[in-house]
Design a protein around this motif. Structure first.
Motif, mmCIF file in Angstrom:
data_model
loop_
_atom_site.group_PDB
_atom_site.id
_atom_site.type_symbol
_atom_site.label_atom_id
_atom_site.label_comp_id
_atom_site.label_asym_id
_atom_site.label_seq_id
_atom_site.Cartn_x
_atom_site.Cartn_y
_atom_site.Cartn_z
ATOM 1 N N THR A 76 110.997 5.007 99.225
ATOM 2 C CA THR A 76 110.931 3.540 99.276
ATOM 3 C C THR A 76 111.364 3.077 100.656
ATOM 4 O OG1 THR A 76 111.468 3.362 96.926
ATOM 5 C CG2 THR A 76 111.778 1.392 98.257
ATOM 6 N N ILE A 77 110.555 2.223 101.253
ATOM 7 C CA ILE A 77 110.926 1.603 102.522
ATOM 8 C C ILE A 77 111.219 0.131 102.244
ATOM 9 C CG2 ILE A 77 110.089 0.841 104.777
ATOM 10 C CD1 ILE A 77 108.707 3.509 105.086
ATOM 11 N N GLU A 78 112.393 -0.285 102.676
ATOM 12 C CA GLU A 78 112.851 -1.663 102.494
ATOM 13 C C GLU A 78 112.655 -2.407 103.815
ATOM 14 O OE1 GLU A 78 113.834 -4.917 100.988
ATOM 15 O OE2 GLU A 78 114.310 -3.297 99.598
ATOM 16 N N TYR A 79 111.718 -3.351 103.822
ATOM 17 C CA TYR A 79 111.490 -4.167 105.011
ATOM 18 C C TYR A 79 112.618 -5.168 105.216
ATOM 19 C CZ TYR A 79 106.546 -2.860 105.795
ATOM 20 O OH TYR A 79 105.380 -2.197 106.094
ATOM 21 N N GLY A 80 113.263 -5.565 104.121
ATOM 22 C CA GLY A 80 114.241 -6.644 104.208
ATOM 23 C C GLY A 80 113.489 -7.949 104.406
ATOM 24 N N GLU A 81 114.144 -8.933 105.031
ATOM 25 C CA GLU A 81 113.468 -10.190 105.358
ATOM 26 C C GLU A 81 112.929 -10.082 106.775
ATOM 27 O OE1 GLU A 81 115.794 -13.740 104.788
ATOM 28 O OE2 GLU A 81 115.389 -13.724 102.641
ATOM 29 N N ILE A 82 111.632 -10.274 106.906
ATOM 30 C CA ILE A 82 110.996 -10.231 108.227
ATOM 31 C C ILE A 82 110.199 -11.513 108.418
ATOM 32 C CG2 ILE A 82 110.912 -7.716 108.383
ATOM 33 C CD1 ILE A 82 107.978 -7.839 107.578
ATOM 34 N N GLU A 83 110.061 -11.923 109.668
ATOM 35 C CA GLU A 83 109.346 -13.160 109.956
ATOM 36 C C GLU A 83 107.839 -12.953 109.926
ATOM 37 O OE1 GLU A 83 110.684 -14.797 113.681
ATOM 38 O OE2 GLU A 83 112.411 -15.747 112.719
ATOM 39 N N LYS A 84 107.150 -14.009 109.550
ATOM 40 C CA LYS A 84 105.690 -14.020 109.540
ATOM 41 C C LYS A 84 105.175 -13.585 110.915
ATOM 42 C CE LYS A 84 101.781 -17.107 108.834
ATOM 43 N NZ LYS A 84 101.347 -18.462 108.483
ATOM 44 N N GLY A 85 104.212 -12.696 110.917
ATOM 45 C CA GLY A 85 103.618 -12.216 112.161
ATOM 46 C C GLY A 85 104.369 -11.070 112.824
ATOM 47 N N SER A 86 105.484 -10.601 112.231
ATOM 48 C CA SER A 86 106.239 -9.473 112.796
ATOM 49 C C SER A 86 105.454 -8.179 112.664
ATOM 50 C CB SER A 86 107.567 -9.246 112.086
ATOM 51 O OG SER A 86 108.196 -10.375 111.708
ATOM 52 N N ASP A 87 106.003 -7.153 113.294
ATOM 53 C CA ASP A 87 105.414 -5.814 113.201
ATOM 54 C C ASP A 87 105.558 -5.309 111.767
ATOM 55 O OD1 ASP A 87 104.453 -3.250 113.601
ATOM 56 O OD2 ASP A 87 106.235 -2.557 114.664
ATOM 57 N N GLY A 88 104.444 -5.048 111.105
ATOM 58 C CA GLY A 88 104.467 -4.598 109.721
ATOM 59 C C GLY A 88 104.309 -3.102 109.552
ATOM 60 N N VAL A 89 104.388 -2.342 110.652
ATOM 61 C CA VAL A 89 104.179 -0.892 110.575
ATOM 62 C C VAL A 89 105.496 -0.188 110.227
ATOM 63 C CG1 VAL A 89 103.498 1.177 111.858
ATOM 64 C CG2 VAL A 89 102.278 -0.972 112.224
ATOM 65 N N ARG A 90 105.419 0.678 109.245
ATOM 66 C CA ARG A 90 106.548 1.518 108.852
ATOM 67 C C ARG A 90 106.019 2.924 108.627
ATOM 68 N NH1 ARG A 90 108.125 -2.731 110.191
ATOM 69 N NH2 ARG A 90 109.829 -3.981 109.354
ATOM 70 N N VAL A 91 106.935 3.920 108.611
ATOM 71 C CA VAL A 91 106.515 5.319 108.508
ATOM 72 C C VAL A 91 107.300 6.040 107.414
ATOM 73 C CG1 VAL A 91 106.413 7.520 109.751
ATOM 74 C CG2 VAL A 91 105.841 5.407 110.942
ATOM 75 N N PHE A 92 106.571 6.715 106.542
ATOM 76 C CA PHE A 92 107.175 7.624 105.570
ATOM 77 C C PHE A 92 107.124 9.020 106.182
ATOM 78 C CE2 PHE A 92 105.805 4.234 102.695
ATOM 79 C CZ PHE A 92 106.890 4.127 101.844
ATOM 80 N N GLU A 93 108.275 9.625 106.415
ATOM 81 C CA GLU A 93 108.337 10.975 106.967
ATOM 82 C C GLU A 93 108.493 11.975 105.831
ATOM 83 O OE1 GLU A 93 111.272 11.379 110.055
ATOM 84 O OE2 GLU A 93 110.776 9.403 110.859
ATOM 85 N N PHE A 94 107.831 13.124 105.977
ATOM 86 C CA PHE A 94 107.918 14.156 104.946
ATOM 87 C C PHE A 94 107.928 15.537 105.574
ATOM 88 C CE2 PHE A 94 103.409 13.391 105.606
ATOM 89 C CZ PHE A 94 102.883 14.671 105.699
ATOM 90 N N THR A 95 108.334 16.531 104.767
ATOM 91 C CA THR A 95 108.335 17.931 105.179
ATOM 92 C C THR A 95 107.595 18.739 104.126
ATOM 93 O OG1 THR A 95 110.481 17.629 106.248
ATOM 94 C CG2 THR A 95 109.823 19.903 105.761
ATOM 95 N N ASN A 96 106.835 19.722 104.571
ATOM 96 C CA ASN A 96 106.217 20.670 103.649
ATOM 97 C C ASN A 96 107.255 21.760 103.392
ATOM 98 O OD1 ASN A 96 104.789 22.574 102.229
ATOM 99 N ND2 ASN A 96 103.210 22.887 103.782
#
Length: 129
Positions: free
Chosen positions: A32-52
Motif C-alpha cells: 500500500t502506498i499512502e499519498y497523504g494529502e497532495i495538492e491538485k496538479g502535483s506529481d502523482g507518480v509513485r513506485v512499488f518496489e519488489f524483489t524476486n
C-alpha cells in the motif's frame, strides 16, 4: 510389473517436486502506498518496489488498475532470482477528492495475482501561500 509401476510413480513424483521447486516469488517492500494529502496538479507518480525471492525468473505479464485515472507501468524484462524491480503508478492528480485504487499484478510467481493499493486525498491548491 508392480516394481515397474512403483518406480514410474517415484519418477513422476520426483519430477513434480523438482518442477515445484523452480518458482518465482514476488515480495513487495509495501503493498500500500499512502499519498497523504497532495495538492491538485502535483506529481502523482509513485513506485512499488519488489524483489524476486524465488529461484526462477519472474515475469510480470500484466498490471492493471481499477480505473483509468491510474496508469501502471510494468518491467518489460524478466527479473532474475534475487534481483529487484519496480512497478510505477501514475495517478491523475487533477481529480480532487479521495484516492482509493487497486493495482493488480499478474505474473508467473507462486502467487500469480497480487493486489496493491494506493490511498490518499487530492486537495485544491492553497492560493494563500
Amino acid at each position: 510389473m508392480k516394481k515397474f509401476i512403483a518406480i514410474a510413480i517415484f519418477v513422476v513424483a520426483g519430477i513434480g517436486t523438482v518442477m515445484a521447486q523452480e518458482k518465482a516469488k514476488i515480495e513487495f517492500k509495501t503493498e500500500t502506498i499512502e499519498y497523504g494529502e497532495i495538492e491538485k496538479g502535483s506529481d502523482g507518480v509513485r513506485v512499488f518496489e519488489f524483489t524476486n525471492t524465488g529461484n526462477a525468473p519472474l515475469v510480470i505479464a500484466n498490471v492493471t488498475s481499477s480505473c483509468g485515472c491510474t496508469i501502471p507501468k510494468k518491467p518489460e524484462e524478466p527479473i532474475k532470482p534475487g534481483e529487484t524491480g519496480e512497478i510505477q503508478v501514475k495517478y491523475n492528480t487533477n481529480l480532487v477528492g479521495p484516492i482509493r485504487k487497486t493495482i493488480t499484478v499478474y505474473s508467473n510467481a507462486e502467487e500469480s495475482t497480487k493486489s496493491l493499493k494506493i490511498k490518499g486525498r487530492v486537495i485544491e491548491k492553497d492560493n494563500n501561500s
